[in-house]
Design a protein around this motif. Structure first.
Motif, PDB file in Angstrom:
ATOM      1  N   ASN A 162      48.828 -16.527  -8.737  1.00 57.08           N
ATOM      2  CA  ASN A 162      49.355 -15.344  -7.942  1.00 57.08           C
ATOM      3  C   ASN A 162      50.666 -15.504  -7.010  1.00 57.08           C
ATOM      4  O   ASN A 162      51.116 -14.287  -6.900  1.00 57.08           O
ATOM      5  N   VAL A 163      50.896 -16.357  -6.324  1.00 55.13           N
ATOM      6  CA  VAL A 163      51.993 -16.475  -5.630  1.00 55.13           C
ATOM      7  C   VAL A 163      53.157 -17.001  -6.796  1.00 55.13           C
ATOM      8  O   VAL A 163      53.155 -18.192  -7.116  1.00 55.13           O
ATOM      9  N   LYS A 164      54.308 -16.076  -6.650  1.00 51.43           N
ATOM     10  CA  LYS A 164      55.391 -16.499  -7.414  1.00 51.43           C
ATOM     11  C   LYS A 164      56.477 -17.201  -6.583  1.00 51.43           C
ATOM     12  O   LYS A 164      56.992 -16.738  -5.522  1.00 51.43           O
ATOM     13  N   LEU A 165      56.962 -18.414  -6.998  1.00 49.09           N
ATOM     14  CA  LEU A 165      57.953 -19.044  -6.127  1.00 49.09           C
ATOM     15  C   LEU A 165      59.472 -19.277  -7.000  1.00 49.09           C
ATOM     16  O   LEU A 165      59.393 -19.196  -8.416  1.00 49.09           O
ATOM     17  N   ALA A 166      60.450 -19.061  -6.478  1.00 48.95           N
ATOM     18  CA  ALA A 166      61.805 -19.460  -6.897  1.00 48.95           C
ATOM     19  C   ALA A 166      62.214 -20.956  -6.446  1.00 48.95           C
ATOM     20  O   ALA A 166      62.276 -21.084  -5.053  1.00 48.95           O
ATOM     21  N   ILE A 167      62.428 -21.923  -7.278  1.00 53.19           N
ATOM     22  CA  ILE A 167      62.805 -23.337  -6.690  1.00 53.19           C
ATOM     23  C   ILE A 167      64.337 -23.233  -6.960  1.00 53.19           C
ATOM     24  O   ILE A 167      64.775 -23.165  -8.397  1.00 53.19           O
ATOM     25  N   LEU A 168      65.054 -23.263  -6.231  1.00 55.20           N
ATOM     26  CA  LEU A 168      66.601 -23.310  -6.180  1.00 55.20           C
ATOM     27  C   LEU A 168      67.169 -24.758  -5.662  1.00 55.20           C
ATOM     28  O   LEU A 168      67.059 -25.077  -4.570  1.00 55.20           O
ATOM     29  N   LEU A 184      65.512 -12.059  -3.228  1.00 56.22           N
ATOM     30  CA  LEU A 184      64.834 -11.566  -2.017  1.00 56.22           C
ATOM     31  C   LEU A 184      64.600 -10.178  -2.214  1.00 56.22           C
ATOM     32  O   LEU A 184      63.887  -9.428  -1.909  1.00 56.22           O
ATOM     33  N   HIS A 185      65.745  -9.581  -2.481  1.00 54.15           N
ATOM     34  CA  HIS A 185      65.853  -7.987  -2.620  1.00 54.15           C
ATOM     35  C   HIS A 185      64.875  -7.237  -4.049  1.00 54.15           C
ATOM     36  O   HIS A 185      64.661  -6.362  -4.007  1.00 54.15           O
ATOM     37  N   SER A 186      65.093  -8.218  -4.909  1.00 53.04           N
ATOM     38  CA  SER A 186      64.487  -7.666  -6.113  1.00 53.04           C
ATOM     39  C   SER A 186      62.842  -7.698  -6.233  1.00 53.04           C
ATOM     40  O   SER A 186      62.268  -6.942  -6.875  1.00 53.04           O
ATOM     41  N   GLY A 187      62.073  -8.457  -5.178  1.00 53.76           N
ATOM     42  CA  GLY A 187      60.704  -8.202  -5.099  1.00 53.76           C
ATOM     43  C   GLY A 187      60.116  -9.134  -6.445  1.00 53.76           C
ATOM     44  O   GLY A 187      58.931  -9.026  -6.452  1.00 53.76           O
ATOM     45  N   SER A 188      60.583  -9.828  -7.054  1.00 50.47           N
ATOM     46  CA  SER A 188      60.229 -10.556  -8.084  1.00 50.47           C
ATOM     47  C   SER A 188      59.630 -12.127  -7.948  1.00 50.47           C
ATOM     48  O   SER A 188      59.130 -12.416  -8.684  1.00 50.47           O
ATOM     49  N   GLU A 210      62.254 -14.153   7.790  1.00 49.22           N
ATOM     50  CA  GLU A 210      62.361 -12.574   8.575  1.00 49.22           C
ATOM     51  C   GLU A 210      61.591 -11.548   7.510  1.00 49.22           C
ATOM     52  O   GLU A 210      61.309 -10.712   8.255  1.00 49.22           O
ATOM     53  N   GLU A 211      61.787 -11.690   6.442  1.00 46.27           N
ATOM     54  CA  GLU A 211      61.020 -10.734   5.427  1.00 46.27           C
ATOM     55  C   GLU A 211      59.668 -11.204   5.318  1.00 46.27           C
ATOM     56  O   GLU A 211      58.785 -10.443   4.619  1.00 46.27           O
ATOM     57  N   GLY A 212      59.123 -12.067   5.850  1.00 50.09           N
ATOM     58  CA  GLY A 212      57.601 -12.416   5.893  1.00 50.09           C
ATOM     59  C   GLY A 212      57.317 -13.155   4.622  1.00 50.09           C
ATOM     60  O   GLY A 212      55.943 -13.135   4.281  1.00 50.09           O
ATOM     61  N   MET A 213      58.481 -13.761   4.000  1.00 49.30           N
ATOM     62  CA  MET A 213      57.967 -14.382   2.858  1.00 49.30           C
ATOM     63  C   MET A 213      57.931 -16.168   2.993  1.00 49.30           C
ATOM     64  O   MET A 213      58.411 -16.648   4.046  1.00 49.30           O
ATOM     65  N   LEU A 214      57.371 -16.655   2.167  1.00 53.90           N
ATOM     66  CA  LEU A 214      57.198 -18.217   2.193  1.00 53.90           C
ATOM     67  C   LEU A 214      58.484 -18.874   1.916  1.00 53.90           C
ATOM     68  O   LEU A 214      59.193 -18.562   1.071  1.00 53.90           O
ATOM     69  N   VAL A 215      58.757 -19.845   2.853  1.00 53.81           N
ATOM     70  CA  VAL A 215      59.877 -20.708   2.483  1.00 53.81           C
ATOM     71  C   VAL A 215      59.627 -22.234   2.772  1.00 53.81           C
ATOM     72  O   VAL A 215      59.150 -22.633   3.766  1.00 53.81           O
TER      73      VAL A 215
END
Length: 242
Positions: free
Chosen positions: A11-17, A94-98, A120-125
């Motif tokens: 359920n948690v979608k991650l971006a690996i950069l 970040l701003h796409s909400g994807s 600061e956006e409350g997202m997982l880092v």
């Protein structure tokens, strides 16, 4: 598929950069195992100047693990644009909400501000890099995993952790260092011996992480050791309290 990575939380979608200039291609499988504990990697990108022969080793793993190779050509000789390209994409995501979180793969302190902005956006880092990574980047992540250390020396950083709680959590490493330094059965060792022993367990440890200025202060803070000066200037003995 032998290298399929199961996700513990789909359920948690991650971006690996991944910054290919500041990461190890040999650790890509371990990286995916690490991020799988937090969610499913829906965005997987590797950034670099792919005209460089030194980065050619990334191409096959990128195909095998389904990463996109993002070209970051330098526009001025000697200048690296990889970090800028990665940051721009991260802000777009970040701003796409994807996605619900990010894993930034690098040992470069330049990503500290990016990690702080995402947080600061409350997202997982999450962070993944070598033990040379500066503390500013490490402490900007919820968890930072060292690619060149064992699991026992990975660092977790959360807003609720204090220097005292970090020392309590990692006290066993300092105890192990003392035991390793006194393997001849002696009840006391020199502070320099302890320094060498702890660096084998925590190569880039910093006393201020535990609210201390020196290694001696750390052992005093543990409460089970005494720091005793010797007749030799600058030399101290560390004794375990009876």
């Amino acid at each position: 598929m032998k290298n399929k990575i199961p996700s513990n939380n789909k359920n948690v979608k991650l971006a690996i950069l991944i910054d290919a200039d500041n990461a190890s291609v040999s650790k890509i499988h371990e990286l995916l195992v690490f991020t799988a504990h937090y969610g499913q990697a829906t965005v997987k990108r590797i950034y670099g100047d792919w005209s460089k022969p030194a980065l050619s080793s990334w191409k096959e793993p990128a195909r095998e693990y389904s990463f996109r190779l993002i070209e970051a050509l330098p526009y001025v000789k000697g200048k690296n644009t990889t970090d800028i390209s990665l940051v721009i994409d991260a802000m777009d995501l970040l701003h796409s909400g994807s996605v619900d979180g990010f894993c930034i793969v690098s040992s470069d302190s330049d990503y500290t501000l990016l990690a702080q902005r995402i947080r600061e956006e409350g997202m997982l880092v999450l962070g993944y890099g070598e033990n040379k990574t500066p503390e500013s980047f490490i402490n900007s992540c919820k968890e930072f995993k060292f690619s060149d250390k064992t699991d026992t020396t990975s660092i977790k950083s959360t807003n609720n952790e204090t220097p005292d709680s970090m020392l309590k959590k990692e006290a066993h490493l300092f105890e192990k260092a003392y035991n390793n330094a006194s393997n001849d059965g002696k009840s006391e060792v020199t502070l320099s011996q302890l320094g060498m022993a702890i660096k084998k367990l925590l190569p880039k440890y910093k006393p201020r992480r535990y609210g201390c200025k020196t290694l001696g202060e750390i052992y005093e803070k543990l409460g089970t050791y005494l720091i005793v000066p010797t007749d030799v200037k600058g030399m101290y003995i560390v004794e375990r309290k009876s």
